[in-house]
Design a protein around this motif. Structure first.
Motif: not given
Lengths: 112, 289
Positions: B28, B30-32, B34-35
């Motif tokens: 979660h 990491a995704m954030k 990236q965003e």
């Protein structure tokens, strides 16, 4: 209207309902669920990790969703949640309850 | 119930679940990040923003874990193990604590048992409030006892009580039925069972003849004694048993509510070997008002 962090301020059970509804579209990982809720509500509802993952664990415990590890869009290992048949039934029930509650609240607000 | 079983299953796989949760939250994060990077933030700033947006990860982890763990139970077990470890470390303290607990509980139990029997539980006889123990103070002997002639005089002149009875404890060597044994007996006046209002279960009470000096020697058994030595055989009535070498005829058996001593004999036929002289039977005396 400001942004709303989804937590216990909201009607109880609302987060569960939103997660179940989101999963109706197909298997999704936690981050995806949070993104979907935020985007669909046009940034009004933001799901924090502190509420999202406990809610998911609760749904797992009740056997309303199942979880499997898979690979995400960007090739990372992610846990995908999926509605179970019991979860579908639960979604229908919670939806009914929610509609009834909202209608009731509306009625009160619309009185002169 | 099903939920409980699932919870147990979760509990068994705890370590694995912890790892999965950590990995999930990391994904979660990491995704954030990236965003945030995609939004054009420099790396350091993106990291800080992610940190900020994610909030307290440990807390998120713990409240997730709470959903499926038996939190109360786990904490209890932890506390217990800490307690046991610290008790083990401080031996002398533990010894003193356990000893004082043991003594305290033991003393309390003993005192309560005694009080319960002596004060709280009513006597196991009908209308116990009507029973009185009548004694006279002895100068030379701390025990409250009276002599046979005195008892006879009291009985003859009694206008206060419905009935007077007396008893004294004695002991016999009993033989003739299996191995010999030493028996606790009560030698009583014939009015004893009537005064306590305990009718024999089978057979009869002592007769006036048996109450007289040199009368027929009779014995009444308690139910326990009857069971132990005669297998509760009702045909024992009329049979003779040997007490201190002398034959006594069984005339009755007491109900099970009467427990101690094991046999009753009339005081008149009490063998003289347990008494000093002919000065009289030393008895305690009770009456029924």
């Amino acid at each position: 209207m400001g942004n709303k962090k989804l937590n216990s301020d909201l009607l109880p059970g609302t987060l569960d309902l939103l997660i179940l509804k989101t999963l109706l579209r197909g298997p999704m990982h936690g981050y995806g669920i949070a993104q979907f809720i935020q985007q669909t509500s046009e940034d009004v509802l933001q799901v924090g990790e502190g509420s999202l993952y406990p809610a998911l664990e609760r749904l797992l415990l009740n056997d309303w969703v199942s979880a499997d590890w898979g690979t995400s869009e960007n090739n990372r290992r992610a846990r995908y949640y999926q509605l179970t048949p019991a979860g579908r039934k639960q979604l229908a029930a919670e939806r009914r309850d929610f509609t009834r509650t909202i209608t009731a609240i509306q009625k009160i607000l619309e009185t002169a | 119930m099903k939920r409980f079983l699932r919870r147990l299953k979760f509990l068994r796989r705890r370590a694995a679940l912890d790892r999965e949760l950590a990995e999930e939250l990391e994904f979660h994060r990491a995704m954030k990040q990236q965003e945030n990077e995609a939004a054009g933030l420099p790396l350091a700033e993106a990291q800080a923003a992610t940190q900020r947006q994610m909030g307290n990860l440990t807390q998120a982890k713990e409240s997730s874990r709470d959903t499926w763990s038996f939190r109360f139970l786990e904490q209890l077990l932890q506390d217990l193990s800490v307690a046991i470890r610290s008790l083990r470390r401080d031996r002398s303290f533990t010894t003193v604590a356990i000893l004082s607990l043991a003594l305290g509980i033991g003393a309390n139990t003993a005192i309560f048992t005694a009080l319960n029997t002596v004060l709280l539980k009513p006597l196991p006889y009908p209308e116990p409030q009507q029973l009185y123990a009548v004694t006279q103070p002895m100068v030379s002997n701390a025990q409250d006892q009276i002599f046979d002639p005195e008892f006879e005089a009291w009985r003859n002149e009694n206008k206060v009580f419905q009935q007077l009875a007396c008893w004294t404890h004695t002991a016999f060597d009993f033989s003739g039925q299996g191995s010999p044994e030493h028996l606790l007996a009560a030698s009583v006046s014939a009015s004893f069972l009537d005064t306590l209002r305990i009718p024999p279960k089978i057979g009869r009470n002592f007769s006036p003849q048996e109450d007289r000096r040199h009368g027929p020697r009779a014995v009444i058994l308690t139910e326990r004694f009857w069971h132990r030595h005669f297998s509760a055989d009702p045909s024992v009535l009329g049979k003779s048993i040997k007490l201190a070498g002398t034959g006594y005829t069984i005339v009755g058996v007491l109900p099970s509510s009467f427990v101690s001593p094991e046999i009753l004999i009339p005081k008149s036929s009490s063998p003289c070997n347990c008494l000093p002289s002919r000065t009289g039977v030393r008895v305690a005396c009770s009456g029924c008002a």
